[in-house]
Design an enzyme around this catalytic site. Structure first.
Site, PDB file in Angstrom:
ATOM      1  N   PHE A 146       0.859  -1.185   0.000  1.00  0.00           N
ATOM      2  CA  PHE A 146       0.000   0.000   0.000  1.00  0.00           C
ATOM      3  C   PHE A 146       0.891   1.229   0.000  1.00  0.00           C
ATOM      4  CE2 PHE A 146      -2.269   3.587   1.692  1.00  0.00           C
ATOM      5  CZ  PHE A 146      -3.439   3.546   0.957  1.00  0.00           C
ATOM      6  N   ASP A 231       9.231   2.912   2.086  1.00  0.00           N
ATOM      7  CA  ASP A 231       8.021   3.672   2.426  1.00  0.00           C
ATOM      8  C   ASP A 231       7.791   3.516   3.927  1.00  0.00           C
ATOM      9  OD1 ASP A 231       5.530   4.677   2.944  1.00  0.00           O
ATOM     10  OD2 ASP A 231       4.578   3.842   1.143  1.00  0.00           O
ATOM     11  N   LYS A 260       2.532  11.199   7.286  1.00  0.00           N
ATOM     12  CA  LYS A 260       1.748  10.943   8.500  1.00  0.00           C
ATOM     13  C   LYS A 260       2.290  11.671   9.740  1.00  0.00           C
ATOM     14  CE  LYS A 260      -1.015   7.300   6.808  1.00  0.00           C
ATOM     15  NZ  LYS A 260      -0.729   6.131   5.981  1.00  0.00           N
TER      16      LYS A 260
HETATM   17  C1  PLP Z   1      -0.907   6.217   4.467  1.00  0.00           C
HETATM   18  C2  PLP Z   1       0.159   5.624   3.620  1.00  0.00           C
HETATM   19  C3  PLP Z   1       0.450   6.143   2.350  1.00  0.00           C
HETATM   20  C4  PLP Z   1      -0.354   7.261   1.725  1.00  0.00           C
HETATM   21  O1  PLP Z   1      -0.349   8.435   2.462  1.00  0.00           O
HETATM   22  P1  PLP Z   1      -1.488   9.536   2.177  1.00  0.00           P
HETATM   23  O2  PLP Z   1      -1.075  10.694   3.040  1.00  0.00           O
HETATM   24  O3  PLP Z   1      -2.789   8.936   2.591  1.00  0.00           O
HETATM   25  O4  PLP Z   1      -1.442   9.833   0.728  1.00  0.00           O
HETATM   26  C5  PLP Z   1       1.492   5.571   1.638  1.00  0.00           C
HETATM   27  N1  PLP Z   1       2.195   4.545   2.137  1.00  0.00           N
HETATM   28  C6  PLP Z   1       1.949   4.023   3.355  1.00  0.00           C
HETATM   29  C7  PLP Z   1       2.786   2.885   3.863  1.00  0.00           C
HETATM   30  C8  PLP Z   1       0.912   4.529   4.128  1.00  0.00           C
HETATM   31  O5  PLP Z   1       0.633   3.988   5.316  1.00  0.00           O
END
Ligand code: PLP
Length: 401
Positions: A146, A231, A260
């Site tokens: 994701f 990520d 985040k």
């Molecule tokens: C939440 C998340 C995203 C996307 O972030 P947004 O601010 O919602 O665009 C990408 N990668 C990971 C691992 C995430 O948890």
């Protein structure tokens, strides 16, 4: 306490139902206020937030230090555009690069934008530095990934509902099973410019790779002149009991993707942090964002990082995480197939849909949400009091036993 304009929870739910797009399926709680690990609904009921906006609230709701900076900066200057300099961004760049033991910071807003930025960096680096033939670069990703919701990112998702009827998609990605180093080895080609990976797959259900996997991925990348792009949007900034989840295997990725908790929930701030020789593929005009690196964003991010340091939230996540895992050990068996995680990031996998258990927990004052249907994700703010964490466990045990 009432919601906006003294509307009841039912009225607000009905208004959102008729006027809002239906791309979420929230629990039926309407939050009007929050502080630390606790939120209050429009009827004055209090709940322990065990989701933390998917780790955006590592520092807790409305952290006083960040709030003060936010208010003061908002009163001074919020946005200049990158056509001019501002007095906050330089300091964020230095502080964040040093924190990552890296060189160069490129600020964006949402996580998805930061991932897109990393993809652009990797491709350009592949063409300009690695000599890959134009428009043939490939990026390796993992099944169950994701990385966000843009058309490019959902294009290489393995989740049918994220993709259905959103194509055609961006080419140039190849997916391999998460945790399988041989499968990754097999797809690395001269055209491979990067591996894009989550150290722990959160949305997929807190899926932990086998021990040594990240180290092996890093070694594979190094041996083949392939960039490792981690990520850490959800796993980074203390969540797993280390500054970054990669730290657990002493892995230093070429590119960190952060978001985040980088803003502690106040304002969307994301960033790509990487080696200078990769990040300097960006030249004026090649990439940008109106709000990325704004003085408000930079000031908030600096404060959010400072709070993690000052309150020792990394150690706190490690200590409380160990206690949480120990306390949850007893719920295995029955409907619980597995309990796994690291630090204050824990998944409880059930043998059946988890939604009803999340509803029962809500009725007991604990907010969490199922991920991937059968997994309850626990990710409370790292500032949570030990006693509150203990109380959370009691509610979980009561509901799952
Ligand atoms: C939440 C998340 C995203 C996307 O972030 P947004 O601010 O919602 O665009 C990408 N990668 C990971 C691992 C995430 O948890």
């Amino acid at each position: 306490m009432k919601g906006a304009g003294d509307l009841s929870a039912d009225q607000l739910l009905a208004i959102e139902e008729s006027w809002g797009a239906h791309n979420y399926h929230p629990l039926p709680i309407v939050i009007a206020q929050a502080q630390g690990a606790w939120v209050t609904d429009v009827d004055g009921r209090r709940y322990l937030d065990c989701l933390s906006a998917y780790s955006a609230l590592n520092q807790g709701h409305v952290h006083p230090t960040i709030l003060k900076v936010f208010q003061e900066q908002a009163a001074r200057v919020t946005l200049t555009s990158r056509a001019f300099h501002n007095d906050q961004l330089p300091l964020l760049c230095r502080e964040l690069a040093e924190r990552c033991h890296s060189d160069t910071v490129l600020p964006m807003n949402t996580g998805a934008e930061a991932v897109e930025t990393a993809i652009k960096a990797a491709r350009r680096w592949g063409y300009q530095k690695k000599g890959i033939a134009p428009d043939t670069a490939e990026i390796v990703v993992c099944h169950g990934n994701f990385h966000g919701r843009t058309t490019t990112l959902v294009g290489f998702s393995s989740e049918p509902e994220y993709r259905r009827h959103f194509g055609p998609f961006t080419p140039g990605f190849v997916a391999v099973p998460f945790g399988d180093i041989d499968a990754m080895h097999a797809v690395i080609r001269p055209e491979t410019c990067a591996v894009l990976i989550e150290p722990i797959q959160c949305e997929a259900g807190i899926v932990m790779p086998p021990a040594g996997y990240l180290r092996a991925v890093a070694d594979l990348c190094r041996a083949n002149d392939v960039l490792l792009m981690a990520d850490e949007i959800q796993t980074g900034l203390g969540r797993t009991g280390a500054w970054f989840a990669c730290d657990h295997e002493q892995v230093r990725p070429d590119i960190y993707i952060l978001g985040k908790a980088l803003s502690g929930g106040f304002y969307p701030v994301s960033a790509v942090v990487g080696r200078a020789d990769v990040m300097n593929v960006f030249t004026p005009g090649s990439h940008g964002s109106t709000y990325g690196g704004s003085p408000l964003a930079a000031a908030v991010a600096r404060a959010a990082l400072r709070v993690i340091d000052e309150e020792q939230l990394v150690d706190r996540a490690a200590t409380l995480g160990r206690a949480l895992m120990k306390a949850l050990a007893s719920i295995r068996g029955g409907v619980v197939l597995d309990v796994r995680g690291r630090g204050l990031l824990v998944g409880i996998e059930l043998d059946r849909p988890a939604r009803i258990y999340c509803e029962r927990l809500m009725a007991r004052g604990v907010l969490c949400k199922e991920t991937h249907e059968r997994v309850i994700r626990l990710a409370p703010p790292l500032v949570i009091a030990a006693a509150d964490l203990h109380w959370m466990v009691e509610q979980i045990v009561a509901v799952l036993h």
